[in-house]
Design a protein around this motif. Structure first.
Motif, mmCIF file in Angstrom:
data_model
loop_
_atom_site.group_PDB
_atom_site.id
_atom_site.type_symbol
_atom_site.label_atom_id
_atom_site.label_comp_id
_atom_site.label_asym_id
_atom_site.label_seq_id
_atom_site.Cartn_x
_atom_site.Cartn_y
_atom_site.Cartn_z
ATOM 1 N N GLY A 179 0.816 -1.197 0.000
ATOM 2 C CA GLY A 179 0.000 0.000 0.000
ATOM 3 C C GLY A 179 0.853 1.251 0.000
ATOM 4 N N VAL A 180 0.305 2.334 -0.538
ATOM 5 C CA VAL A 180 0.985 3.628 -0.568
ATOM 6 C C VAL A 180 -0.011 4.707 -0.148
ATOM 7 C CG1 VAL A 180 2.219 5.325 -1.969
ATOM 8 C CG2 VAL A 180 2.491 2.883 -2.459
ATOM 9 N N ILE A 181 0.416 5.585 0.760
ATOM 10 C CA ILE A 181 -0.423 6.704 1.167
ATOM 11 C C ILE A 181 0.491 7.900 1.436
ATOM 12 C CG2 ILE A 181 -0.400 6.150 3.647
ATOM 13 C CD1 ILE A 181 -3.427 6.985 3.627
ATOM 14 N N ALA A 182 0.000 9.094 1.120
ATOM 15 C CA ALA A 182 0.805 10.301 1.309
ATOM 16 C C ALA A 182 -0.102 11.475 1.638
ATOM 17 C CB ALA A 182 1.621 10.612 0.046
ATOM 18 N N ASP A 183 0.504 12.512 2.230
ATOM 19 C CA ASP A 183 -0.199 13.772 2.484
ATOM 20 C C ASP A 183 -1.470 13.589 3.307
ATOM 21 O OD1 ASP A 183 1.238 16.059 1.148
ATOM 22 O OD2 ASP A 183 1.102 14.667 -0.533
ATOM 23 N N LEU A 218 -8.388 11.996 8.652
ATOM 24 C CA LEU A 218 -8.279 10.796 9.480
ATOM 25 C C LEU A 218 -9.304 9.747 9.057
ATOM 26 C CD1 LEU A 218 -6.303 10.247 11.777
ATOM 27 C CD2 LEU A 218 -8.133 10.769 13.389
ATOM 28 N N LEU A 219 -10.454 10.202 8.579
ATOM 29 C CA LEU A 219 -11.469 9.263 8.089
ATOM 30 C C LEU A 219 -10.982 8.547 6.838
ATOM 31 C CD1 LEU A 219 -14.714 11.431 8.522
ATOM 32 C CD2 LEU A 219 -13.823 9.657 10.062
ATOM 33 N N HIS A 220 -10.290 9.282 5.971
ATOM 34 C CA HIS A 220 -9.746 8.660 4.761
ATOM 35 C C HIS A 220 -8.664 7.643 5.112
ATOM 36 C CE1 HIS A 220 -11.950 11.137 1.927
ATOM 37 N NE2 HIS A 220 -11.626 12.212 2.624
ATOM 38 N N LEU A 221 -7.836 7.969 6.106
ATOM 39 C CA LEU A 221 -6.815 7.020 6.546
ATOM 40 C C LEU A 221 -7.468 5.756 7.094
ATOM 41 C CD1 LEU A 221 -3.951 6.146 7.266
ATOM 42 C CD2 LEU A 221 -4.157 7.470 9.391
ATOM 43 N N ARG A 222 -8.493 5.922 7.902
ATOM 44 C CA ARG A 222 -9.184 4.751 8.450
ATOM 45 C C ARG A 222 -9.806 3.912 7.337
ATOM 46 N NH1 ARG A 222 -11.976 8.448 13.117
ATOM 47 N NH2 ARG A 222 -10.249 8.370 14.640
ATOM 48 N N GLY A 223 -10.349 4.583 6.323
ATOM 49 C CA GLY A 223 -10.921 3.850 5.197
ATOM 50 C C GLY A 223 -9.872 3.065 4.434
ATOM 51 N N ILE A 239 -7.044 1.930 5.658
ATOM 52 C CA ILE A 239 -6.608 0.819 6.504
ATOM 53 C C ILE A 239 -7.629 -0.314 6.484
ATOM 54 C CG2 ILE A 239 -6.206 0.151 8.912
ATOM 55 C CD1 ILE A 239 -4.851 2.874 9.304
ATOM 56 N N GLU A 240 -8.896 0.031 6.537
ATOM 57 C CA GLU A 240 -9.939 -0.999 6.455
ATOM 58 C C GLU A 240 -9.840 -1.761 5.142
ATOM 59 O OE1 GLU A 240 -13.697 0.880 7.020
ATOM 60 O OE2 GLU A 240 -13.303 1.428 9.121
ATOM 61 N N HIS A 241 -9.591 -1.036 4.055
ATOM 62 C CA HIS A 241 -9.460 -1.685 2.747
ATOM 63 C C HIS A 241 -8.278 -2.645 2.736
ATOM 64 C CE1 HIS A 241 -9.391 -2.141 -1.638
ATOM 65 N NE2 HIS A 241 -8.100 -1.878 -1.584
ATOM 66 N N TRP A 242 -7.112 -2.181 3.236
ATOM 67 C CA TRP A 242 -5.928 -3.039 3.250
ATOM 68 C C TRP A 242 -6.145 -4.258 4.140
ATOM 69 C CZ3 TRP A 242 -3.078 2.113 4.043
ATOM 70 C CH2 TRP A 242 -2.708 2.647 2.792
ATOM 71 N N ASN A 243 -6.796 -4.068 5.279
ATOM 72 C CA ASN A 243 -7.015 -5.190 6.197
ATOM 73 C C ASN A 243 -7.984 -6.222 5.634
ATOM 74 O OD1 ASN A 243 -5.278 -4.233 8.163
ATOM 75 N ND2 ASN A 243 -6.889 -3.246 9.368
ATOM 76 N N GLU A 244 -8.864 -5.787 4.722
ATOM 77 C CA GLU A 244 -9.862 -6.698 4.163
ATOM 78 C C GLU A 244 -9.412 -7.352 2.862
ATOM 79 O OE1 GLU A 244 -13.253 -4.213 3.764
ATOM 80 O OE2 GLU A 244 -13.657 -4.094 5.933
ATOM 81 N N SER A 288 -1.766 6.100 16.346
ATOM 82 C CA SER A 288 -2.645 5.109 16.979
ATOM 83 C C SER A 288 -3.625 4.539 15.960
ATOM 84 C CB SER A 288 -3.403 5.739 18.153
ATOM 85 O OG SER A 288 -4.280 6.759 17.705
ATOM 86 N N THR A 289 -4.010 5.332 14.970
ATOM 87 C CA THR A 289 -4.863 4.836 13.880
ATOM 88 C C THR A 289 -4.110 3.815 13.045
ATOM 89 O OG1 THR A 289 -6.044 6.958 13.794
ATOM 90 C CG2 THR A 289 -6.254 5.503 11.884
ATOM 91 N N PHE A 290 -2.836 4.083 12.781
ATOM 92 C CA PHE A 290 -2.021 3.143 12.011
ATOM 93 C C PHE A 290 -1.849 1.817 12.742
ATOM 94 C CE2 PHE A 290 -0.243 6.447 9.085
ATOM 95 C CZ PHE A 290 -0.374 5.718 7.909
ATOM 96 N N GLN A 291 -1.984 1.805 14.062
ATOM 97 C CA GLN A 291 -1.808 0.573 14.823
ATOM 98 C C GLN A 291 -2.877 -0.461 14.493
ATOM 99 O OE1 GLN A 291 -1.589 1.658 18.980
ATOM 100 N NE2 GLN A 291 0.550 2.289 18.834
ATOM 101 N N THR A 292 -3.987 -0.032 13.905
ATOM 102 C CA THR A 292 -5.031 -0.981 13.521
ATOM 103 C C THR A 292 -4.706 -1.688 12.212
ATOM 104 O OG1 THR A 292 -6.308 0.710 12.322
ATOM 105 C CG2 THR A 292 -6.755 0.457 14.674
#
Length: 298
Positions: free
Chosen positions: A21-25, A49-54, A56-61, A95-99
């Motif tokens: 995965g890649v994320i920036a900014d 932060l909502l976009h980051l959580r989204g 992470i959810e995508h990567w985890n699934e 802490s969001t990245f920890q999920t």
């Protein structure tokens, strides 16, 4: 060169060797929506932060989990320093990245240095050098502690190299230090503007205060790692901060494309890195990027 396979166009049935995965900014701040410096683009500081959580959810699934995620800088916005919220905002994002189930490799951008000193970042959770690969019997591939860079192998025959694009910079270092004075002199030699963040009238518009550069020491180390990868027939992915561009200044130049920011002719538009003498010495035939499609290496 002719005997190398041509990856061509990837088909739907192509099986990836691995994915990442890649994320920036992300540029999080606990603020209402605002605009960029030119007022031309809306920024959603709190909602990032909502976009980051989204993501992470995508990567985890994902049915095939990514081997890692590359975070390309500006994890929190520079406004946090103004409101004395830098540490609090960073802790919330981390802490969001920890999920996330996959490891994260962090690079540092200008907004990191708006909020923190280099010493602080070196001792923070944004330093992921502990994830580096150690090549036995090749000490020359070990980076110096003088810059934040390392390499790792997410899959056999693929090597990712993280570079420190603010190795030379007036950001994040003490103004009384020799390094600050050296970088300020270099910057002023290429930028006569009173406002050093302005590229107006510059023939080399990357020489602005919010950018940085690579020291010759880091470039020499990179050359050693690339030489090792050449010898061992590895594919190499160069990982560094996002590209900065000024749409008004660079209107009509063409889009910035992913590529190797240190060599001429490898990208269109401006690189965010200061030009450093000696960076042209690498062989042009090096294969420094694998065939990638949507974050998947084939």
């Amino acid at each position: 060169m002719d005997d190398k396979p041509n990856p061509g166009t990837l088909s739907e049935s192509s099986e990836p060797l691995f994915s990442f995965g890649v994320i920036a900014d992300i540029q999080y701040a606990d603020l209402e929506d605002g605009y960029n410096f030119h007022g031309s683009r809306r920024r959603y500081y709190r909602h990032s932060l909502l976009h980051l959580r989204g993501a992470i959810e995508h990567w985890n699934e994902e049915s095939s989990a990514p081997c890692c995620v590359l975070q390309l800088g500006d994890i929190i916005d520079g406004y946090n320093a103004q409101y004395k919220a830098s540490e609090k905002s960073l802790e919330l994002v981390m802490s969001t990245f920890q999920t996330l189930k996959a490891p994260v490799h962090h690079t540092w951008g200008n907004h990191e240095f708006y909020n923190f000193s280099r010493d602080y970042l070196t001792n923070s959770k944004l330093n992921t050098k502990f994830l580096e690969d150690h090549i036995v019997h090749h000490p020359e591939t070990m980076p110096s502690e003088d810059y934040y860079a390392y390499h790792f192998v997410p899959f056999p025959k693929f090597r990712f190299i993280l570079l420190d694009a603010y190795d030379l910079s007036v950001l994040g270092v003490d103004q009384s230090s020799p390094k600050y004075q050296q970088c300020l002199q270099m910057l002023r030699e290429h930028n006569p503007n009173t406002e050093l963040n302005s590229p107006q009238g510059l023939s080399e518009p990357q020489f602005v205060q919010f950018n940085g550069g690579f020291s010759q020491e880091q470039l020499n180390w990179l050359n050693e790692v690339l030489t090792f990868s050449d010898t061992n027939q590895e594919k190499v992915v160069i990982v560094t901060l996002h590209y900065h561009r000024d749409d008004e200044v660079w209107k009509g130049v063409g889009p910035v494309k992913a590529g190797f920011p240190l060599q001429k002719g490898r990208h269109e538009g401006p690189s965010s890195c200061w030009a450093i003498p000696g960076c042209q010495k690498w062989k042009r035939h090096r294969d420094i990027s694998p065939c990638m499609h949507s974050g998947k290496a084939m």
